[in-house]
Design an enzyme around this catalytic site. Sequence first.
Site, PDB file in Angstrom:
ATOM      1  N   THR A 163       6.070   4.026  -0.647  1.00 19.96           N
ATOM      2  CA  THR A 163       6.330   4.519  -2.011  1.00 19.96           C
ATOM      3  C   THR A 163       5.630   3.571  -2.993  1.00 19.96           C
ATOM      4  O   THR A 163       4.471   3.754  -3.304  1.00 19.96           O
ATOM      5  CB  THR A 163       7.848   4.631  -2.294  1.00 19.96           C
ATOM      6  OG1 THR A 163       8.497   3.403  -1.946  1.00 19.96           O
ATOM      7  CG2 THR A 163       8.454   5.769  -1.497  1.00 19.96           C
ATOM      8  N   LYS A 197       8.613  -0.050   5.516  1.00 19.29           N
ATOM      9  CA  LYS A 197       8.234   0.084   4.125  1.00 19.29           C
ATOM     10  C   LYS A 197       9.350  -0.505   3.282  1.00 19.29           C
ATOM     11  O   LYS A 197      10.512  -0.560   3.688  1.00 19.29           O
ATOM     12  CB  LYS A 197       7.972   1.543   3.749  1.00 19.29           C
ATOM     13  CG  LYS A 197       9.169   2.492   3.821  1.00 19.29           C
ATOM     14  CD  LYS A 197      10.076   2.510   2.626  1.00 19.29           C
ATOM     15  CE  LYS A 197       9.292   2.827   1.373  1.00 19.29           C
ATOM     16  NZ  LYS A 197      10.178   2.703   0.162  1.00 19.29           N
ATOM     17  N   THR A 251      15.792  -3.187   6.513  1.00 22.42           N
ATOM     18  CA  THR A 251      15.085  -3.020   5.255  1.00 22.42           C
ATOM     19  C   THR A 251      15.188  -1.547   4.892  1.00 22.42           C
ATOM     20  O   THR A 251      15.922  -0.811   5.527  1.00 22.42           O
ATOM     21  CB  THR A 251      13.625  -3.465   5.378  1.00 22.42           C
ATOM     22  OG1 THR A 251      13.042  -3.396   4.086  1.00 22.42           O
ATOM     23  CG2 THR A 251      12.848  -2.624   6.349  1.00 22.42           C
ATOM     24  N   GLU A 288       8.018  -5.649  -5.483  1.00 26.42           N
ATOM     25  CA  GLU A 288       7.419  -5.062  -6.680  1.00 26.42           C
ATOM     26  C   GLU A 288       7.102  -6.135  -7.721  1.00 26.42           C
ATOM     27  O   GLU A 288       7.980  -6.908  -8.117  1.00 26.42           O
ATOM     28  CB  GLU A 288       8.365  -4.008  -7.257  1.00 26.42           C
ATOM     29  CG  GLU A 288       8.456  -2.774  -6.386  1.00 26.42           C
ATOM     30  CD  GLU A 288       9.515  -1.794  -6.821  1.00 26.42           C
ATOM     31  OE1 GLU A 288       9.490  -0.650  -6.339  1.00 26.42           O
ATOM     32  OE2 GLU A 288      10.382  -2.159  -7.641  1.00 26.42           O
ATOM     33  N   ASN A 305       9.672  -0.367 -12.481  1.00 30.92           N
ATOM     34  CA  ASN A 305      10.960   0.317 -12.400  1.00 30.92           C
ATOM     35  C   ASN A 305      11.330   1.039 -13.683  1.00 30.92           C
ATOM     36  O   ASN A 305      12.088   2.009 -13.649  1.00 30.92           O
ATOM     37  CB  ASN A 305      12.038  -0.690 -11.989  1.00 30.92           C
ATOM     38  CG  ASN A 305      11.933  -1.009 -10.511  1.00 30.92           C
ATOM     39  OD1 ASN A 305      12.351  -0.226  -9.683  1.00 30.92           O
ATOM     40  ND2 ASN A 305      11.323  -2.138 -10.188  1.00 30.92           N
ATOM     41  N   SER A 345       8.380   8.493 -13.786  1.00 32.84           N
ATOM     42  CA  SER A 345       7.374   9.140 -14.642  1.00 32.84           C
ATOM     43  C   SER A 345       6.080   9.368 -13.879  1.00 32.84           C
ATOM     44  O   SER A 345       5.908   8.889 -12.779  1.00 32.84           O
ATOM     45  CB  SER A 345       7.114   8.275 -15.863  1.00 32.84           C
ATOM     46  OG  SER A 345       6.641   7.016 -15.493  1.00 32.84           O
TER      47      SER A 345
END
Length: 415
Positions: free
Chosen positions: A160, A186, A197, A287, A410, A415
């Site tokens: 993702t 992932k 995870t 991230e 985040n 969007s």
Amino acid sequence: MGKVTSVSPFAPASLAKLPVIEGVAFATAEAGIRYKNRTDLLLTVLAEGTSVAGVLTQSKTASAPVLACRKHLKKGTARALVVNSGNANAFTGKKGAEAVDITVTHAADAVVCKPHEVFVASTGVIGEPLDAEKFAHLLADLAKRAEPDAFEAAARAIMTTDTFPKLAMRTALIGDVEVTINGFCKGAGMIAPDMATMLCFIFTDAAISSDALQELLAEHVQTTFNCMTVDGDTSTSDTCLMFATGAAETRGQKPVTKANSKKLQAFSEALHDLMRDLAIQVAKDGEGVSKFVTFEITGAKSWHAARTIALACANSPILKTAIAGEDPNWGRVVMAVGKSGEAADRDKLTIWFGPHCVARDGERAEEYDEKTVAAYMKNAEIVIRADVGVGKAAARVWTCDLTHEYVSINADYRS
């Protein structure tokens, strides 16, 4: 998904090349589950007789696929794994369960197996209904064209906000027969595993019973995936599944049914090492990551206490932002240790940033030099150690810093 503006600085220059495992084949597709022109569907076809084990999220709002896996694991055998990205199928009520049923039915027809031999996993946005009819009809064709040499493609299909696929491979001897363990996972955000995870799949050609696999997997999760965090948020979809095809039996490996068998010692060590590797890869792809951070806690009353203290540090936004800003603010480590709820002796607490002692026996170390420690903080990989002075137990936790890019990813996630 949120816009990922840059690849992790820890992305490998080249990906691990995973060898074929007899009895495992993959096929992927662009199903348009959330986005067009993006691979988002994976079918794994497994040989008859494959045993399975799994550790799943402890979230009280677990997804429909997690509930299905929990039920199917009781049977101990697997023939197919279906994974979609883009939609977590979590908090979707009756529609979520129906989407799982549709997926399982089509997959079972495609590989000609019983429904309980199909495992499913989903990752992506929570709370949006998953239209399984959008992709279930593709499974028959995927089953026909599944190929064994496609681990990288499989790993990419489940991504993702990940910036690189996480792959690992190990070999081990069971008796005098070499077996292979391959794994991919992932995860980049919503990572504070309470089992594994976000999604992790491990495959081996070893002949090991599902009960033995389950015991090994559950044991090693504790000191690998459960010692890694990105942001302190446990996912609704956390799923770690391991499949053993038993193909090594044709090469002379005698099946093993007990996890504590001496025959599995080397295999167990290799499995732990692979899971540790994958856990660290997830932290290194957190991230917005700019720094990979290891927290080491010593002098605790128990391993569980040491891990809790380490996680209190690794999940502290104020500490992680200081690390991102390359600020050696060791007072925030003092704060995190104190808030953990575990025993710690304030007047014995000693803290190191890398090789530099910054605090000793409850106060700033005499040799502390701000410029020296600030220079250390410019490294891409940071180690922070704290001895809490109440025992002999130790634990290690891996994480990353907290940056502006994490907020941006985040804030824009849907969007």
